[in-house]
Write a protein that holds these residues in place. Structure first.
Motif, mmCIF file in Angstrom:
data_model
loop_
_atom_site.group_PDB
_atom_site.id
_atom_site.type_symbol
_atom_site.label_atom_id
_atom_site.label_comp_id
_atom_site.label_asym_id
_atom_site.label_seq_id
_atom_site.Cartn_x
_atom_site.Cartn_y
_atom_site.Cartn_z
ATOM 1 N N VAL A 41 0.803 -1.228 0.000
ATOM 2 C CA VAL A 41 0.000 0.000 0.000
ATOM 3 C C VAL A 41 0.834 1.275 0.000
ATOM 4 N N GLY A 42 2.070 1.209 0.483
ATOM 5 C CA GLY A 42 2.874 2.420 0.597
ATOM 6 C C GLY A 42 3.914 2.592 -0.486
ATOM 7 N N GLY A 43 4.196 1.521 -1.203
ATOM 8 C CA GLY A 43 5.244 1.575 -2.215
ATOM 9 C C GLY A 43 5.009 2.613 -3.288
ATOM 10 N N GLY A 44 3.791 2.781 -3.721
ATOM 11 C CA GLY A 44 3.498 3.748 -4.772
ATOM 12 C C GLY A 44 2.607 4.880 -4.300
ATOM 13 N N SER A 45 2.424 4.989 -3.004
ATOM 14 C CA SER A 45 1.516 6.007 -2.467
ATOM 15 C C SER A 45 2.121 7.399 -2.542
ATOM 16 N N THR A 46 1.282 8.366 -2.854
ATOM 17 C CA THR A 46 1.709 9.766 -2.826
ATOM 18 C C THR A 46 1.389 10.401 -1.475
ATOM 19 N N TYR A 47 0.745 9.648 -0.589
ATOM 20 C CA TYR A 47 0.308 10.183 0.702
ATOM 21 C C TYR A 47 1.235 9.813 1.852
ATOM 22 N N PHE A 48 1.827 8.632 1.808
ATOM 23 C CA PHE A 48 2.704 8.154 2.873
ATOM 24 C C PHE A 48 3.674 7.156 2.256
ATOM 25 N N ASP A 49 4.749 6.868 2.983
ATOM 26 C CA ASP A 49 5.720 5.910 2.464
ATOM 27 C C ASP A 49 5.707 4.629 3.293
ATOM 28 N N VAL A 50 6.485 3.667 2.852
ATOM 29 C CA VAL A 50 6.540 2.367 3.510
ATOM 30 C C VAL A 50 7.010 2.524 4.954
ATOM 31 N N GLN A 51 7.992 3.386 5.172
ATOM 32 C CA GLN A 51 8.528 3.570 6.521
ATOM 33 C C GLN A 51 7.464 4.105 7.472
ATOM 34 N N PHE A 52 6.689 5.106 7.045
ATOM 35 C CA PHE A 52 5.622 5.637 7.898
ATOM 36 C C PHE A 52 4.637 4.526 8.246
ATOM 37 N N CYS A 53 4.235 3.771 7.255
ATOM 38 C CA CYS A 53 3.289 2.671 7.440
ATOM 39 C C CYS A 53 3.828 1.656 8.443
ATOM 40 N N GLU A 54 5.063 1.247 8.234
ATOM 41 C CA GLU A 54 5.679 0.240 9.110
ATOM 42 C C GLU A 54 5.804 0.733 10.544
ATOM 43 N N GLU A 55 6.257 1.961 10.709
ATOM 44 C CA GLU A 55 6.428 2.503 12.058
ATOM 45 C C GLU A 55 5.083 2.658 12.761
ATOM 46 N N ALA A 56 4.094 3.136 12.029
ATOM 47 C CA ALA A 56 2.772 3.333 12.635
ATOM 48 C C ALA A 56 2.162 2.003 13.050
ATOM 49 N N LEU A 57 2.030 1.092 12.114
ATOM 50 C CA LEU A 57 1.382 -0.191 12.420
ATOM 51 C C LEU A 57 2.222 -1.041 13.363
ATOM 52 N N GLY A 58 3.534 -0.981 13.202
ATOM 53 C CA GLY A 58 4.416 -1.748 14.074
ATOM 54 C C GLY A 58 4.350 -1.305 15.521
ATOM 55 N N SER A 59 3.957 -0.046 15.735
ATOM 56 C CA SER A 59 3.883 0.468 17.102
ATOM 57 C C SER A 59 2.708 -0.110 17.881
ATOM 58 N N VAL A 60 1.739 -0.690 17.187
ATOM 59 C CA VAL A 60 0.550 -1.204 17.881
ATOM 60 C C VAL A 60 0.223 -2.665 17.593
ATOM 61 N N ALA A 61 0.865 -3.270 16.619
ATOM 62 C CA ALA A 61 0.493 -4.633 16.229
ATOM 63 C C ALA A 61 0.971 -5.687 17.210
ATOM 64 N N GLY A 62 2.057 -5.405 17.935
ATOM 65 C CA GLY A 62 2.565 -6.387 18.884
ATOM 66 C C GLY A 62 2.997 -7.663 18.201
ATOM 67 N N SER A 63 2.701 -8.774 18.828
ATOM 68 C CA SER A 63 3.122 -10.067 18.274
ATOM 69 C C SER A 63 1.933 -10.866 17.758
ATOM 70 N N VAL A 64 0.940 -10.180 17.243
ATOM 71 C CA VAL A 64 -0.223 -10.842 16.679
ATOM 72 C C VAL A 64 0.229 -11.648 15.469
ATOM 73 N N HIS A 65 -0.201 -12.894 15.385
ATOM 74 C CA HIS A 65 0.256 -13.771 14.312
ATOM 75 C C HIS A 65 -0.631 -13.741 13.079
ATOM 76 N N SER A 66 -1.861 -13.286 13.219
ATOM 77 C CA SER A 66 -2.778 -13.340 12.089
ATOM 78 C C SER A 66 -3.427 -11.979 11.891
ATOM 79 N N LEU A 67 -2.923 -11.246 10.941
ATOM 80 C CA LEU A 67 -3.478 -9.945 10.602
ATOM 81 C C LEU A 67 -3.788 -9.930 9.117
ATOM 82 N N ASN A 68 -4.930 -9.350 8.766
ATOM 83 C CA ASN A 68 -5.239 -9.152 7.358
ATOM 84 C C ASN A 68 -5.390 -7.657 7.116
ATOM 85 N N TYR A 69 -5.666 -7.277 5.900
ATOM 86 C CA TYR A 69 -5.760 -5.848 5.579
ATOM 87 C C TYR A 69 -6.874 -5.160 6.362
ATOM 88 N N GLN A 70 -7.961 -5.848 6.597
ATOM 89 C CA GLN A 70 -9.055 -5.271 7.376
ATOM 90 C C GLN A 70 -8.596 -5.002 8.812
#
Length: 196
Positions: A41-70
């Motif tokens: 989702v971030g590779g070609g985005s003009t709104y945010f980059d991969v790093q922003f996405c990773e840092e944001a989601l990584g800050s709250v995802a914890g060690s959940v093993h099963s995540l989907n896009y929803q």
């Protein structure tokens, strides 16, 4: 006993290889999922980059093993709600003349009226984002992704409108970082839900 020439050569080759190709630590399953999703989702985005996405989601995802896009979209909505709540708190402190938190922003007397008007507008805009956060979360949980996406687009517009108000008033925004983060989080949620 001195090491043989062949064992010394092997050790040298191994040392050089380790320097050239360091062994990377294994990523947790949630980090692998987030990285893959963020590249999508971030590779070609003009709104945010991969790093922003990773840092944001990584800050709250914890060690959940099963995540989907929803699920990831739901995490972005939660982050947006937290951002909007803390931004609204900062606006309240600024309006009371207490600075933006830790005394980082003080209003200048010559700009008080213009900044005050912009802050009032932003207070209302961020109030809408906070109020809509639970509706967006509920829509995601119910599988009404189009409804959730519309709410997130409205949030992105609100953050942009807040920031643009300062420019129109020809005054510096004390909320640039918060507005930028809110905009990116909303757009991140939209992008994730489009892949759900």
């Amino acid at each position: 006993m001195a090491p043989s020439t062949s064992s010394t050569s092997v050790m040298s080759v191994v040392a050089v290889l380790l320097l050239l190709f360091p062994v990377a630590p294994a990523l947790l399953p949630s980090a692998q999922i987030i990285l893959a999703a963020c590249k999508t989702v971030g590779g070609g985005s003009t709104y945010f980059d991969v790093q922003f996405c990773e840092e944001a989601l990584g800050s709250v995802a914890g060690s959940v093993h099963s995540l989907n896009y929803q699920d990831l979209g739901g995490l972005a909505v939660g982050l947006l709600a937290n951002n909007a709540t803390s931004t609204r708190d900062k606006i309240g402190r600024l309006l009371r003349g207490g600075g933006g938190g830790g005394g980082d922003v003080k209003l200048k007397p010559e700009n008080d009226a213009a900044v005050g008007w912009c802050l009032q507008s932003c207070w209302s805009l961020y109030g809408g984002i906070v109020e809509d956060g639970s509706a967006s979360s509920a829509a995601i949980k119910a599988g009404k992704l189009g409804e959730a996406t519309a709410i997130l687009e409205k949030a992105a517009d609100a953050a942009k409108k807040c920031e643009d108000g300062f420019g129109k008033g020809s005054v510096a925004s004390p909320l640039t970082t918060e507005d930028d983060d809110a905009y990116k989080l909303a757009k991140l949620g939209v992008a994730l839900l489009r892949f759900a």
